[in-house]
Design an enzyme around this catalytic site. Structure first.
Site, short mmCIF file in Angstrom:
data_model
loop_
_atom_site.label_atom_id
_atom_site.label_comp_id
_atom_site.label_asym_id
_atom_site.label_seq_id
_atom_site.Cartn_x
_atom_site.Cartn_y
_atom_site.Cartn_z
N HIS A 154 27.87 39.71 40.51
CA HIS A 154 29.46 38.76 40.72
C HIS A 154 28.70 37.61 41.48
CE1 HIS A 154 29.99 40.97 36.90
NE2 HIS A 154 30.70 41.85 38.17
N HIS A 226 36.77 38.26 34.79
CA HIS A 226 37.20 40.20 34.59
C HIS A 226 38.39 41.11 34.88
CE1 HIS A 226 35.23 44.03 36.63
NE2 HIS A 226 34.10 43.09 36.61
N GLU A 363 33.99 41.22 29.31
CA GLU A 363 32.85 40.82 30.32
C GLU A 363 32.03 39.64 29.18
OE1 GLU A 363 31.99 41.88 33.99
OE2 GLU A 363 32.30 43.53 32.90
#
Length: 398
Positions: A154, A226, A363
């Site tokens: 991420h 997220h 996601e």
């Protein structure tokens, strides 16, 4: 003959104290209905689909954070802030019209400072994992911080969900746009990347997420929202009773460090087959290698599509409340994650302790580790190009 009191006057002498206040308040709300909104800390405009802004604290560096509230006429409400472009709450009615917050999170800004689960955040510059914290682009190798075992997850140690964005309400709609300049070299990624993400709430109970980005050097990009969802209401327990449909005939299996092997494996005959609506907990603990590696579902699914543009990616249903969430996107993949690494160390809203599998994520994204897989859809962005993407979350109840 005694004089008669004027109409409308005689009632007041017989009312006093609490009774007088109650009658007066009722008349005020009839004559001035907007005051009901003011009494609850909302602007009258916000109650009719505009945007309310309010302070939401200060970062450790002294930057002021603003919370934006979006509402529609169907009692749906989205609150997002310019810290991490985080969705703080998302209130949705159930089949009885009762409204509940369906995303995990915190009541205060401070709760998000150590947000290792990335609750509600806008993740980037590259959402999901990049193997061994490195990729090569145009013959140049770029090294990234490793924050997930041997990999980068991420965006690195300080991803976009920890950045302070510039928030701007969208004119004429219940929406807000967040802008951020990620400087060249941030977390090891090349290029000054100008990013804009907007959240818009429609009268069809859709949360529309638009992404846009440009760069001055060749770079890679993968942006995703997220949020962890529990359609029974955040903190209501685990999500194993939810039912899910994922519009994907294939998924990308992973190795022991959760990096795709490069194979596109058919879901048919595996516990990852959600082509028909299936209870999330029905097979989550099966002795299947991929589930063992991820401690449950934490996999990228290859969305079935006949053409470019928006396609249905997934649908989730919670049978007790009747709430339904449909996810559509123009991205090639969707990561289905069942909160396997929530472990009870995070205390969220109203003191709720978030335990394993208390939320699920969908996601929408490019595939994990695409920069190291030439066979995957490209995640490269070059100068002169503009990255555009859209994801829509549509809520209903049945």
């Amino acid at each position: 003959m005694p004089s008669q009191p004027s109409p409308g006057v005689a009632i007041w002498p017989v009312l006093s104290g609490a009774k007088f206040a109650a009658v007066f308040s009722a008349l005020v709300l009839i004559i001035f209905p907007a005051s009901a909104d003011l009494a609850h800390g909302r602007s009258s405009k916000a109650a009719h689909g505009a945007v309310e802004e309010q302070p939401f604290g200060t970062t450790k560096e002294g930057k002021k954070i603003t919370l934006y509230t979006l509402t529609n006429s169907h009692h749906m409400e989205v609150r997002a802030m310019n810290y991490g472009a985080i969705i703080v709450s998302l209130r949705v009615p159930d089949r009885q019209g009762r409204v509940a917050d369906v995303v995990l999170g915190h009541d205060t800004l401070e709760g998000y400072f150590d947000n290792s689960p990335h609750l509600g955040g806008l993740v980037g510059r590259y959402a999901n994992r990049i193997a061994n914290g490195a990729f090569t682009l145009d013959g140049v190798k770029y090294s990234l911080p490793k924050n997930n075992g041997p990999n980068t997850l991420h965006g690195g140690i300080k991803g976009f969900d920890q950045a302070v964005w510039q928030g701007t309400p969208l004119q004429g709609q219940a929406g807000v746009a967040f802008s951020y300049l990620s400087p060249d070299g941030e977390e090891g990624f090349p290029g000054n990347l100008k990013v804009k993400v907007s959240y818009s709430l429609t009268e069809a109970n859709e949360l529309v997420i638009n992404y846009e980005a440009t760069t001055d050097k060749p770079t890679v990009i993968n942006l995703s929202q997220h949020s962890y969802f529990n359609l029974a209401g955040e903190g209501a327990g685990d999500i194993l009773n939810h039912e899910a449909m994922i519009n994907a005939d294939r998924f990308t299996p992973v190795d022991s460090t959760m990096i795709p092997t490069g194979e596109l494996r058919p879901v048919k005959g595996t516990p990852l087959d959600f082509t028909t609506q299936t209870k999330v907990g029905a097979r989550i603990d099966d002795n299947y290698e991929q589930l063992v590696l991820g401690k449950g579902y934490d996999h990228n699914f290859v969305i079935n599509r006949k053409a470019e543009g928006l396609a249905l990616a997934a649908r989730a249903y919670e049978p007790v409340s009747g709430r339904v969430m449909e996810i559509s996107t123009d991205q090639p993949g969707v990561q289905f994650y069942t909160g396997n690494f929530l472990d009870g160390t995070v205390t969220g809203k109203q003191g709720h302790v978030y335990k394993q599998r208390y939320g699920l994520c969908f996601e929408t994204q490019h595939f994990p580790d695409s920069p190291n897989h030439g066979e995957f859809p490209s995640a490269v962005l070059r100068p002169g190009q503009t990255f555009h993407s859209r994801t829509i979350l549509k809520f209903s109840a049945k």
